[in-house]
Design a protein around this motif. Structure first.
Motif, PDB file in Angstrom:
ATOM      1  N   ALA A 119      -9.857  -7.184  14.086  1.00  0.00           N
ATOM      2  CA  ALA A 119      -8.899  -8.006  13.342  1.00  0.00           C
ATOM      3  C   ALA A 119      -8.116  -7.142  12.365  1.00  0.00           C
ATOM      4  N   VAL A 120      -7.002  -7.704  11.920  1.00  0.00           N
ATOM      5  CA  VAL A 120      -6.183  -7.053  10.897  1.00  0.00           C
ATOM      6  C   VAL A 120      -6.377  -7.818   9.587  1.00  0.00           C
ATOM      7  N   VAL A 121      -6.825  -7.126   8.548  1.00  0.00           N
ATOM      8  CA  VAL A 121      -7.061  -7.736   7.239  1.00  0.00           C
ATOM      9  C   VAL A 121      -5.883  -7.372   6.340  1.00  0.00           C
ATOM     10  N   VAL A 122      -5.216  -8.388   5.781  1.00  0.00           N
ATOM     11  CA  VAL A 122      -4.037  -8.123   4.949  1.00  0.00           C
ATOM     12  C   VAL A 122      -4.271  -8.703   3.559  1.00  0.00           C
ATOM     13  N   THR A 123      -4.257  -7.870   2.531  1.00  0.00           N
ATOM     14  CA  THR A 123      -4.383  -8.379   1.161  1.00  0.00           C
ATOM     15  C   THR A 123      -2.992  -8.732   0.632  1.00  0.00           C
ATOM     16  N   GLY A 124      -2.960  -9.729  -0.259  1.00  0.00           N
ATOM     17  CA  GLY A 124      -1.668 -10.163  -0.806  1.00  0.00           C
ATOM     18  C   GLY A 124      -0.804 -10.791   0.272  1.00  0.00           C
ATOM     19  N   ALA A 125      -1.427 -11.653   1.093  1.00  0.00           N
ATOM     20  CA  ALA A 125      -0.745 -12.118   2.316  1.00  0.00           C
ATOM     21  C   ALA A 125      -0.213 -13.538   2.217  1.00  0.00           C
ATOM     22  N   SER A 126      -0.215 -14.140   1.023  1.00  0.00           N
ATOM     23  CA  SER A 126       0.255 -15.532   0.966  1.00  0.00           C
ATOM     24  C   SER A 126       1.776 -15.615   0.916  1.00  0.00           C
ATOM     25  N   GLU A 127       2.448 -14.501   0.635  1.00  0.00           N
ATOM     26  CA  GLU A 127       3.914 -14.516   0.581  1.00  0.00           C
ATOM     27  C   GLU A 127       4.424 -13.075   0.647  1.00  0.00           C
ATOM     28  N   GLY A 128       5.735 -12.945   0.597  1.00  0.00           N
ATOM     29  CA  GLY A 128       6.349 -11.612   0.490  1.00  0.00           C
ATOM     30  C   GLY A 128       6.018 -10.691   1.650  1.00  0.00           C
ATOM     31  N   ILE A 129       5.846  -9.419   1.328  1.00  0.00           N
ATOM     32  CA  ILE A 129       5.662  -8.385   2.354  1.00  0.00           C
ATOM     33  C   ILE A 129       4.352  -8.603   3.124  1.00  0.00           C
ATOM     34  N   GLY A 130       3.290  -8.977   2.412  1.00  0.00           N
ATOM     35  CA  GLY A 130       1.990  -9.169   3.054  1.00  0.00           C
ATOM     36  C   GLY A 130       2.035 -10.260   4.109  1.00  0.00           C
ATOM     37  N   LEU A 131       2.695 -11.368   3.783  1.00  0.00           N
ATOM     38  CA  LEU A 131       2.816 -12.466   4.752  1.00  0.00           C
ATOM     39  C   LEU A 131       3.638 -12.007   5.960  1.00  0.00           C
ATOM     40  N   ALA A 132       4.707 -11.283   5.714  1.00  0.00           N
ATOM     41  CA  ALA A 132       5.546 -10.797   6.825  1.00  0.00           C
ATOM     42  C   ALA A 132       4.756  -9.838   7.716  1.00  0.00           C
ATOM     43  N   ILE A 133       3.926  -9.007   7.117  1.00  0.00           N
ATOM     44  CA  ILE A 133       3.097  -8.079   7.919  1.00  0.00           C
ATOM     45  C   ILE A 133       2.076  -8.870   8.742  1.00  0.00           C
ATOM     46  N   ALA A 134       1.493  -9.897   8.129  1.00  0.00           N
ATOM     47  CA  ALA A 134       0.528 -10.739   8.865  1.00  0.00           C
ATOM     48  C   ALA A 134       1.215 -11.387  10.070  1.00  0.00           C
ATOM     49  N   HIS A 135       2.443 -11.915   9.859  1.00  0.00           N
ATOM     50  CA  HIS A 135       3.203 -12.497  10.975  1.00  0.00           C
ATOM     51  C   HIS A 135       3.397 -11.469  12.096  1.00  0.00           C
ATOM     52  N   ARG A 136       3.770 -10.269  11.705  1.00  0.00           N
ATOM     53  CA  ARG A 136       4.111  -9.232  12.686  1.00  0.00           C
ATOM     54  C   ARG A 136       2.898  -8.872  13.548  1.00  0.00           C
ATOM     55  N   PHE A 137       1.747  -8.636  12.906  1.00  0.00           N
ATOM     56  CA  PHE A 137       0.546  -8.278  13.682  1.00  0.00           C
ATOM     57  C   PHE A 137       0.068  -9.467  14.511  1.00  0.00           C
ATOM     58  N   ALA A 138       0.152 -10.671  13.935  1.00  0.00           N
ATOM     59  CA  ALA A 138      -0.280 -11.864  14.689  1.00  0.00           C
ATOM     60  C   ALA A 138       0.598 -12.046  15.921  1.00  0.00           C
ATOM     61  N   ALA A 139       1.903 -11.818  15.760  1.00  0.00           N
ATOM     62  CA  ALA A 139       2.827 -11.974  16.898  1.00  0.00           C
ATOM     63  C   ALA A 139       2.492 -10.990  18.010  1.00  0.00           C
ATOM     64  N   ALA A 140       1.887  -9.855  17.632  1.00  0.00           N
ATOM     65  CA  ALA A 140       1.509  -8.854  18.645  1.00  0.00           C
ATOM     66  C   ALA A 140       0.120  -9.131  19.217  1.00  0.00           C
ATOM     67  N   GLY A 141      -0.473 -10.271  18.828  1.00  0.00           N
ATOM     68  CA  GLY A 141      -1.736 -10.674  19.447  1.00  0.00           C
ATOM     69  C   GLY A 141      -2.995 -10.318  18.671  1.00  0.00           C
ATOM     70  N   HIS A 142      -2.847  -9.794  17.448  1.00  0.00           N
ATOM     71  CA  HIS A 142      -4.036  -9.446  16.656  1.00  0.00           C
ATOM     72  C   HIS A 142      -4.524 -10.660  15.865  1.00  0.00           C
ATOM     73  N   PRO A 143      -5.832 -10.973  15.877  1.00  0.00           N
ATOM     74  CA  PRO A 143      -6.349 -11.936  14.910  1.00  0.00           C
ATOM     75  C   PRO A 143      -6.142 -11.365  13.497  1.00  0.00           C
ATOM     76  N   VAL A 144      -5.744 -12.218  12.549  1.00  0.00           N
ATOM     77  CA  VAL A 144      -5.482 -11.713  11.185  1.00  0.00           C
ATOM     78  C   VAL A 144      -6.301 -12.498  10.163  1.00  0.00           C
TER      79      VAL A 144
END
Ligand SMILES: NC(=O)c1ccc[n+]([C@@H]2O[C@H](COP(=O)([O-])OP(=O)(O)OC[C@H]3O[C@@H](n4cnc5c(N)ncnc54)[C@H](OP(=O)(O)O)[C@@H]3O)[C@@H](O)[C@H]2O)c1
Length: 277
Positions: A16-41
């Motif tokens: 899985a991909v663990v993203v801190t600070g992921a509720s908004e901003g850059i962290g949320l966008a990074i979570a979207h990007r990895f999730a779109a590529a098929g990674h559990p986040v």
């Protein structure tokens, strides 16, 4: 708690991909990007409601697995709690994105001691300790790694954001050194150094009316996330999103500090607004 390994009893753990600070901003966008590529986040931030909403958004947009862990990553047991949540979910930390960060705008002597301590705790201490916790298992598995979000500000001293710039210089230095230490192990460490990004970060540190907000074009969080994902896939050690950032970072590295620091101070200084929370 020991770092997670490939199984949890009879059940294999999934990366899985663990993203801190992921509720908004850059962290949320990074979570979207990895999730779109098929990674559990696994998305992490302190406030439960916005975080849960963010995880729902990631899940519905990607169609994949997105989980939320409300947590202050400066808590002494933060790494153990992330580890425990991952195991509970049948996951392990394949990629750790240390994105949560805070800024402090204005003259250093006007910051209260607690604000400076909180900045160092989050931007420096928590990032280092989470990296220390998760990296050994990544090396043992010979895969995955750590993506640290620093800033263009990590390349120069920043009058009127002095502690913030210094904290990001630490992140750049630590990440580049670790990238070298883990070379050849199969695990990787990289650092992302965005220039200004259009998020609520600037308002939060009272810098929304500082000159750089008018003079420098801010990138979108999505563009930073796209560059981060691409840079990670390509094996970059330093990911400099956009065209402006690499040019600026080069100029910052070749300009003598005697000239550079007052210019940075002019961009960051002048007017400061009330912090919005
Ligand atoms: N925006 C920019 O111009 C810019 C430029 C270069 C680099 N950066 C760096 O990029 C990173 C993200 O910036 P951003 O603009 O996306 O920030 P942001 O919009 O202010 O979002 C910050 C995120 O971090 C979370 N957070 C804050 N403190 C936390 C803590 N102690 N534990 C867990 N989560 C925490 C926040 O949620 P909660 O408040 O609910 O915890 C939120 O999800 C930071 O490291 C920043 O320094 C930003």
């Amino acid at each position: 708690m020991e770092p997670s390994h490939a199984t949890n009893g009879a059940n294999p753990l999934r990366p899985a991909v663990v993203v801190t600070g992921a509720s908004e901003g850059i962290g949320l966008a990074i979570a979207h990007r990895f999730a779109a590529a098929g990674h559990p986040v696994l998305l992490i931030a302190r406030r439960p409601e916005p975080l849960a909403a963010a995880a729902r958004e990631v899940k519905s947009r990607s169609g994949g697995a997105a989980h939320a862990l409300p947590l202050d990553v400066i808590a002494p047991d933060a790494a153990a709690r992330i580890e425990a949540e991952l195991v509970r979910l049948g996951l392990y930390a394949d990629i750790l994105v240390n994105n949560a960060g805070v800024g402090l705008g204005g003259p250093f002597t006007e910051h209260d001691a607690a604000g400076i301590a909180a900045l160092v705790d989050l931007n420096v201490r928590a990032l280092s300790l989470l990296t220390r916790h998760f990296l050994p298992a990544m090396i043992a598995r010979r895969r995955g790694g750590v993506i640290n979000v620093a800033s263009l500000g990590g390349f120069a001293p920043g009058p009127y954001q002095a502690a913030y710039y210094a904290s990001k210089a630490y992140v750049v230095s630590l990440s580049r050194a670790l990238a070298s230490e883990v070379r050849g192990t199969g695990a990787r460490v990289c650092v992302v150094t965005p220039g200004p990004v259009e998020t609520r970060f600037h308002a939060r540190m009272g810098a929304d009316t500082a000159p750089y907000r008018y003079l420098m074009r801010a990138m979108s969080a999505d563009a930073v996330a796209r560059a981060t994902y691409r840079g990670w896939r390509l094996g970059f050690r330093v990911i400099q999103p956009g065209l402006f950032t690499p040019v600026m970072s080069l100029l910052m590295r070749v300009t003598p500090w005697l000239i550079l620091v007052p210019i940075v101070g002019l961009l960051l200084g002048a007017r400061y607004t009330r912090k919005d929370r």
